[in-house]
Design a protein around this motif. Structure first.
Motif, PDB file in Angstrom:
ATOM      1  N   HIS A   1       2.705   8.402   1.086  1.00  0.00           N
ATOM      2  CA  HIS A   1       2.657   8.842  -0.300  1.00  0.00           C
ATOM      3  C   HIS A   1       3.923   8.472  -1.075  1.00  0.00           C
ATOM      4  CE1 HIS A   1      -1.076  10.839   0.611  1.00  0.00           C
ATOM      5  NE2 HIS A   1      -0.489  11.278   1.707  1.00  0.00           N
ATOM      6  N   LEU A   2       4.915   7.955  -0.373  1.00  0.00           N
ATOM      7  CA  LEU A   2       6.132   7.464  -1.030  1.00  0.00           C
ATOM      8  C   LEU A   2       5.957   6.040  -1.551  1.00  0.00           C
ATOM      9  CD1 LEU A   2       8.791   8.745   1.539  1.00  0.00           C
ATOM     10  CD2 LEU A   2       8.076   9.818  -0.614  1.00  0.00           C
ATOM     11  N   PHE A   3       4.775   5.463  -1.330  1.00  0.00           N
ATOM     12  CA  PHE A   3       4.521   4.073  -1.693  1.00  0.00           C
ATOM     13  C   PHE A   3       3.300   3.932  -2.614  1.00  0.00           C
ATOM     14  CE2 PHE A   3       6.807   4.052   2.287  1.00  0.00           C
ATOM     15  CZ  PHE A   3       7.756   3.084   2.088  1.00  0.00           C
ATOM     16  N   PRO A   4       3.306   4.595  -3.775  1.00  0.00           N
ATOM     17  CA  PRO A   4       2.178   4.402  -4.690  1.00  0.00           C
ATOM     18  C   PRO A   4       2.149   2.945  -5.163  1.00  0.00           C
ATOM     19  CG  PRO A   4       3.963   5.522  -5.814  1.00  0.00           C
ATOM     20  CD  PRO A   4       4.358   5.432  -4.361  1.00  0.00           C
ATOM     21  N   PRO A   5       1.003   2.474  -5.645  1.00  0.00           N
ATOM     22  CA  PRO A   5       0.909   1.077  -6.081  1.00  0.00           C
ATOM     23  C   PRO A   5       2.010   0.662  -7.059  1.00  0.00           C
ATOM     24  CG  PRO A   5      -1.255   2.064  -6.068  1.00  0.00           C
ATOM     25  CD  PRO A   5      -0.276   3.176  -5.791  1.00  0.00           C
ATOM     26  N   SER A   6       2.425   1.558  -7.919  1.00  0.00           N
ATOM     27  CA  SER A   6       3.455   1.211  -8.909  1.00  0.00           C
ATOM     28  C   SER A   6       4.832   0.988  -8.285  1.00  0.00           C
ATOM     29  CB  SER A   6       3.561   2.322  -9.953  1.00  0.00           C
ATOM     30  OG  SER A   6       3.965   3.539  -9.332  1.00  0.00           O
ATOM     31  N   SER A   7       4.998   1.337  -7.014  1.00  0.00           N
ATOM     32  CA  SER A   7       6.312   1.164  -6.382  1.00  0.00           C
ATOM     33  C   SER A   7       6.501  -0.226  -5.789  1.00  0.00           C
ATOM     34  CB  SER A   7       6.545   2.244  -5.319  1.00  0.00           C
ATOM     35  OG  SER A   7       5.639   2.097  -4.247  1.00  0.00           O
ATOM     36  N   ASN A   8       5.469  -1.070  -5.856  1.00  0.00           N
ATOM     37  CA  ASN A   8       5.606  -2.441  -5.373  1.00  0.00           C
ATOM     38  C   ASN A   8       6.347  -3.258  -6.432  1.00  0.00           C
ATOM     39  OD1 ASN A   8       5.434  -4.968  -4.284  1.00  0.00           O
ATOM     40  ND2 ASN A   8       3.215  -5.131  -4.427  1.00  0.00           N
ATOM     41  N   GLN A   9       7.641  -3.330  -6.296  1.00  0.00           N
ATOM     42  CA  GLN A   9       8.472  -4.033  -7.276  1.00  0.00           C
ATOM     43  C   GLN A   9       8.909  -5.411  -6.796  1.00  0.00           C
ATOM     44  OE1 GLN A   9       9.120  -2.630 -10.356  1.00  0.00           O
ATOM     45  NE2 GLN A   9       7.661  -1.098  -9.632  1.00  0.00           N
ATOM     46  N   TRP A  10       8.411  -5.849  -5.640  1.00  0.00           N
ATOM     47  CA  TRP A  10       8.851  -7.115  -5.070  1.00  0.00           C
ATOM     48  C   TRP A  10       8.408  -8.282  -5.941  1.00  0.00           C
ATOM     49  CZ3 TRP A  10       6.787 -11.695  -3.405  1.00  0.00           C
ATOM     50  CH2 TRP A  10       7.635 -12.509  -2.650  1.00  0.00           C
ATOM     51  N   ARG A  11       9.346  -9.176  -6.208  1.00  0.00           N
ATOM     52  CA  ARG A  11       9.078 -10.427  -6.923  1.00  0.00           C
ATOM     53  C   ARG A  11       9.857 -11.532  -6.220  1.00  0.00           C
ATOM     54  NH1 ARG A  11       6.069  -7.272  -8.331  1.00  0.00           N
ATOM     55  NH2 ARG A  11       5.581  -6.464 -10.362  1.00  0.00           N
TER      56      ARG A  11
ATOM     57  N   PRO B   1       5.609  -6.696   0.764  1.00  0.00           N
ATOM     58  CA  PRO B   1       4.486  -6.638  -0.185  1.00  0.00           C
ATOM     59  C   PRO B   1       3.144  -6.459   0.527  1.00  0.00           C
ATOM     60  CG  PRO B   1       5.954  -8.444  -0.747  1.00  0.00           C
ATOM     61  CD  PRO B   1       6.435  -7.894   0.562  1.00  0.00           C
ATOM     62  N   ALA B   2       3.082  -6.822   1.812  1.00  0.00           N
ATOM     63  CA  ALA B   2       1.849  -6.650   2.588  1.00  0.00           C
ATOM     64  C   ALA B   2       1.446  -5.179   2.690  1.00  0.00           C
ATOM     65  CB  ALA B   2       2.024  -7.238   3.982  1.00  0.00           C
ATOM     66  N   LEU B   3       2.417  -4.280   2.576  1.00  0.00           N
ATOM     67  CA  LEU B   3       2.113  -2.850   2.643  1.00  0.00           C
ATOM     68  C   LEU B   3       1.103  -2.467   1.570  1.00  0.00           C
ATOM     69  CD1 LEU B   3       4.523   0.065   3.157  1.00  0.00           C
ATOM     70  CD2 LEU B   3       3.061   0.043   1.160  1.00  0.00           C
ATOM     71  N   TRP B   4       1.332  -2.928   0.345  1.00  0.00           N
ATOM     72  CA  TRP B   4       0.430  -2.568  -0.756  1.00  0.00           C
ATOM     73  C   TRP B   4      -0.881  -3.336  -0.672  1.00  0.00           C
ATOM     74  CZ3 TRP B   4       5.716  -2.875  -1.296  1.00  0.00           C
ATOM     75  CH2 TRP B   4       6.346  -1.670  -1.626  1.00  0.00           C
ATOM     76  N   ALA B   5      -0.845  -4.553  -0.158  1.00  0.00           N
ATOM     77  CA  ALA B   5      -2.067  -5.344  -0.010  1.00  0.00           C
ATOM     78  C   ALA B   5      -2.970  -4.770   1.078  1.00  0.00           C
ATOM     79  CB  ALA B   5      -1.715  -6.800   0.310  1.00  0.00           C
ATOM     80  N   ASN B   6      -2.369  -4.098   2.054  1.00  0.00           N
ATOM     81  CA  ASN B   6      -3.116  -3.533   3.186  1.00  0.00           C
ATOM     82  C   ASN B   6      -2.832  -2.036   3.317  1.00  0.00           C
ATOM     83  OD1 ASN B   6      -4.035  -6.163   4.100  1.00  0.00           O
ATOM     84  ND2 ASN B   6      -1.911  -6.497   4.688  1.00  0.00           N
ATOM     85  N   PHE B   7      -2.824  -1.346   2.178  1.00  0.00           N
ATOM     86  CA  PHE B   7      -2.400   0.050   2.178  1.00  0.00           C
ATOM     87  C   PHE B   7      -3.238   0.927   3.108  1.00  0.00           C
ATOM     88  CE2 PHE B   7      -1.815   4.376   0.700  1.00  0.00           C
ATOM     89  CZ  PHE B   7      -0.428   4.437   0.625  1.00  0.00           C
ATOM     90  N   ALA B   8      -4.532   0.671   3.196  1.00  0.00           N
ATOM     91  CA  ALA B   8      -5.382   1.495   4.066  1.00  0.00           C
ATOM     92  C   ALA B   8      -4.928   1.387   5.517  1.00  0.00           C
ATOM     93  CB  ALA B   8      -6.842   1.090   3.933  1.00  0.00           C
ATOM     94  N   ASP B   9      -4.546   0.191   5.947  1.00  0.00           N
ATOM     95  CA  ASP B   9      -4.049   0.026   7.311  1.00  0.00           C
ATOM     96  C   ASP B   9      -2.694   0.713   7.488  1.00  0.00           C
ATOM     97  OD1 ASP B   9      -4.132  -1.219  10.036  1.00  0.00           O
ATOM     98  OD2 ASP B   9      -2.302  -2.172   9.263  1.00  0.00           O
TER      99      ASP B   9
ATOM    100  N   ALA C   1      -0.676   7.702   9.926  1.00  0.00           N
ATOM    101  CA  ALA C   1      -1.412   8.881  10.401  1.00  0.00           C
ATOM    102  C   ALA C   1      -1.500   8.893  11.930  1.00  0.00           C
ATOM    103  CB  ALA C   1      -2.811   8.919   9.778  1.00  0.00           C
ATOM    104  N   ALA C   2      -1.744   7.732  12.516  1.00  0.00           N
ATOM    105  CA  ALA C   2      -1.821   7.650  13.981  1.00  0.00           C
ATOM    106  C   ALA C   2      -0.474   7.995  14.610  1.00  0.00           C
ATOM    107  CB  ALA C   2      -2.284   6.260  14.411  1.00  0.00           C
ATOM    108  N   ALA C   3       0.601   7.473  14.040  1.00  0.00           N
ATOM    109  CA  ALA C   3       1.941   7.775  14.558  1.00  0.00           C
ATOM    110  C   ALA C   3       2.260   9.263  14.389  1.00  0.00           C
ATOM    111  CB  ALA C   3       2.980   6.911  13.861  1.00  0.00           C
ATOM    112  N   SER C   4       1.817   9.835  13.288  1.00  0.00           N
ATOM    113  CA  SER C   4       2.016  11.261  13.065  1.00  0.00           C
ATOM    114  C   SER C   4       1.328  12.084  14.157  1.00  0.00           C
ATOM    115  CB  SER C   4       1.481  11.663  11.685  1.00  0.00           C
ATOM    116  OG  SER C   4       1.563  13.057  11.507  1.00  0.00           O
ATOM    117  N   ARG C   5       0.105  11.695  14.512  1.00  0.00           N
ATOM    118  CA  ARG C   5      -0.622  12.408  15.573  1.00  0.00           C
ATOM    119  C   ARG C   5       0.088  12.277  16.922  1.00  0.00           C
ATOM    120  NH1 ARG C   5      -4.800  10.413  12.636  1.00  0.00           N
ATOM    121  NH2 ARG C   5      -5.120   8.601  13.979  1.00  0.00           N
ATOM    122  N   ILE C   6       0.617  11.099  17.194  1.00  0.00           N
ATOM    123  CA  ILE C   6       1.347  10.902  18.448  1.00  0.00           C
ATOM    124  C   ILE C   6       2.591  11.795  18.479  1.00  0.00           C
ATOM    125  CG2 ILE C   6       2.678   9.254  19.830  1.00  0.00           C
ATOM    126  CD1 ILE C   6       0.767   7.056  18.667  1.00  0.00           C
TER     127      ILE C   6
END
Length: 122
Positions: free
Chosen positions: A42-52, A67-75, A81-86
């Motif tokens: 939640h610290l990475f909303p779409p508007s936080s992608n400032q990479w150019r 920038p891949a984080l925002w392109a593949n946000f669901a992953d 979430a998986a790491a949180s469960r671990i």
């Protein structure tokens, strides 16, 4: 990420100190990591992608997120979430061997996410 890393360092110290494992202390750090990882995406909303490309970087504001984080946000969200469960499972371990098994899985989950979403260059 620095706060999560600090808790991982504290766990590493407790596990590798050469002393008997203080499981409640290690579990407390794992529980904190679990909570932080739930909030982390939640610290990475779409508007936080400032990479150019070729932009001048301001170290006080630039992100280390690829920038891949925002392109593949669901992953990214799924991996956090998986790491949180671990980490949660580690925090509830009753035996040292189980805690160490979860810790190894957590480290692997973190490394996998970093490989995919940590920016290594411009």
């Amino acid at each position: 990420m620095d706060a999560i890393d600090s808790h991982m360092d504290a766990i590493d110290w407790v596990v590798n100190s050469g002393k008997a494992l203080d499981l409640p202390r290690a579990a407390e750090h794992a529980d904190t990591i679990s909570i932080m990882l739930m909030a982390f995406p939640h610290l990475f909303p779409p508007s936080s992608n400032q990479w150019r490309p070729n932009a001048k970087r301001d170290p006080s504001h630039d992100t280390f997120a690829s920038p891949a984080l925002w392109a593949n946000f669901a992953d990214f969200y799924r991996q956090a979430a998986a790491a949180s469960r671990i980490a949660f499972n580690a925090s509830r371990a009753k035996r040292e061997v189980d805690f160490k098994t979860h810790l190894a899985a957590l480290r692997s989950a973190c490394d996998s996410c970093h490989a995919a979403y940590l920016k290594t260059g411009d």
